[in-house]
Each structure stands twice: as C-alpha cells, then as structure tokens.
Design an enzyme around this catalytic site. Sequence first.
Site, mmCIF file in Angstrom:
data_model
loop_
_atom_site.group_PDB
_atom_site.id
_atom_site.type_symbol
_atom_site.label_atom_id
_atom_site.label_comp_id
_atom_site.label_asym_id
_atom_site.label_seq_id
_atom_site.Cartn_x
_atom_site.Cartn_y
_atom_site.Cartn_z
ATOM 1 N N TYR A 101 0.836 -1.208 0.000
ATOM 2 C CA TYR A 101 0.000 0.000 0.000
ATOM 3 C C TYR A 101 0.870 1.257 0.000
ATOM 4 C CZ TYR A 101 -3.870 3.092 1.347
ATOM 5 O OH TYR A 101 -4.820 4.091 1.392
ATOM 6 N N GLU A 141 4.088 1.820 -0.678
ATOM 7 C CA GLU A 141 4.914 2.024 -1.874
ATOM 8 C C GLU A 141 4.045 2.099 -3.131
ATOM 9 O OE1 GLU A 141 8.088 2.847 -1.819
ATOM 10 O OE2 GLU A 141 8.116 2.654 0.355
#
Length: 313
Positions: free
Chosen positions: A144, A146
């Site tokens: 999530y 990155e």
Amino acid sequence: MNILITGGTGFIGSNLARLLVQNTNYQIICLDNNITGSKENISGLSNYKNFKYIEEDICNKINIDVDLIFNLACPASPPKYQEHSFKTLDTCYLGLKNLLDLAKSKKARIFHASTSEIYGDPLEHPQKETYYGNTNIFGPRSCYDEGKRIAETLIYEYMNKLNVDARIGRIFNTYGPYMDKKDGRVISNFINQALNNEDITIYGKGDQTRSFCYIEDLINIISLIAFKKELIDKPLNIGNNREFSIMDIAKIIYKKINPKSKIIHKQMPINDPKIRQPDLSSVKKIFGWEPKIQLEKGIDITIDYFRNKSKSI
Ligand code: UDP
C-alpha cells in the site's frame, strides 16, 4: 458533466457519490469491483436518474465518456490491503495508469486519492507535503505505502509530460457512516466492539497517535480540490489535524457506548506508524478550508450509524 467515481461503493466513494447525486445535476457513474466496497453502500442511489453503477475493475481498460474522474479505488485498511496485496499493487499502478490514459483521451480532469501512508512512520511532525517520508519498501505495509508512492510518481509524469490535469489529495485517517464494520480500522473496530460487549482491542500500549477526519469534512475538501478551475500542481494533505492517542480514542468511544467495556492489548502490527498529524497549511492557504466537525460529534453520528445498521440486519 459526466463524473466517474472509481471505488464508488467504498467508504469515501459512496459518501461522495451520495453528495453529488443528491445535490447536483451531474451524471454520476460509480464503478467498483467490490473487493472491499459493497453495493449496499449505494443502494439508496439507484432511484436517481443521474446515477449509474458499473461493476468493473480499473485494472481492466475502461472506455466511458467522462469529464472528471475521482479515483478512490484501492483497498485502504491495513488488514484488507495486506490480504489483497497483489491487487493493491496492481490497482495503485496499472489501475491508475488506465484511468490516466482515460483522462488523457477524454481530456478529463482526475482527482487521485493518495494517503498519509506515503509518509510511513514519520520522522517529521506534523507532516508537511514537502516531507519525503520514512517508509519500508520491504514489509507487509509496503504494497500500500509504496503502491501509493509510485502512484504519485506516475501522476507526476502524466502531468508534466502528457499535460493531464491531475490533482492529488493525501488523505489522513477518516471515519464516519458507510465504513465497513469488519474492515479492521480502529474507529469502526472500537465502536462495534463496544456495541457488541466485546473487549476493546488496543494494539501495543495505545500511545501511538492518529488525527481523525469526519467523512463530511473530507468529501467537502475533495470536492473543492477536484472542482477548482485553476490547475493544482502539487499533492495536498487533507484531513483533520487534531491528534489523539489510540488509548484516548478507545476511552472516548467506550464511555459513550458501554462504560464497562474491557480493554485488552494485542501485538503492535509491523511498521505501524507511531505518530501522525497533517500540516494543513496548504489547503488552508488555497481554499481557506479547515475541518469543521469535532471528533466527539462525528463519533456520535458514527455510533448511531452502526447501531441502526445492526438493528436493520
Ligand atoms: N488499532 C488498534 N486497535 C484496532 C485497530 C487499530 O489499536 O482494533 C491501531 C493501529 O495499530 C494503528 C491505529 O489504531 O496504530 C490506526 O489504525 P487503522 O487501521 O485505523 O489505520 P492506519 O492509520 O494504521 O492506517
């Protein structure tokens, strides 16, 4: 004007759809694959002439005539994005890329939901938009955190090389009606635990902090950003800057519902940020906007929502 809301059956998407369907003449198209959203959230809207629902995944190419896109599609609660980690990564990059291509071909504007998670476990407090963040690229939250970071980079390229009018809101913790009671987020968990006479589960000691925005305030600022005529060339923090410890949140909630509730402590999740508070000076400067709804009032409305929902089942 045709407005596409992706993630349209989710928490933020369905609240935004309701606001726009009921208060404007725009044609509102809600699109969702329902991986974490629910059609129940938009059930009241199907009678409106200016509302349409499409079951689809943004990871597939979409061809719809649109003038404005709100991209709110992505699992957003830690247990859900970790369960759907590959889909989360695909949605953040491939899904967004499809929508940016759509915006480009239809000359539409796009608002994209980014997140405070791009700051990770922050070393700067409160977090300004200029802070680069402190994220782990190799852990359970990375799909999530990155994913949402690469999404911003992708938007940067579409804005600068392909002239797409895109706007980015970095959404901090938000709560209110139409949250999924089982999605694992803290406010929905605590309210439903207290309503069901279950133990209140605090992860770690409860001294980690978050700043919670009521959904009505959030969709208000999202709309201001999306409908502004002039370009906005930088991501903007959006949320509420009143910061609370998780222990404080637990106490506020259980005292309102069930003062006899018992608190139990569970293991702190890996890479759970210790502090979080948005610096809101950019949105204040551009829009003169500040959140209006105090936590205590927003919690009361959310408690009523979950109480009524459990009665209707
Ligand atoms: N949390 C908690 N008990 C719960 C759910 C969450 O103590 O039942 C904590 C979680 O560890 C985090 C904070 O509450 O520190 C906010 O969690 P949430 O999942 O709502 O959002 P996040 O900010 O982590 O994305």
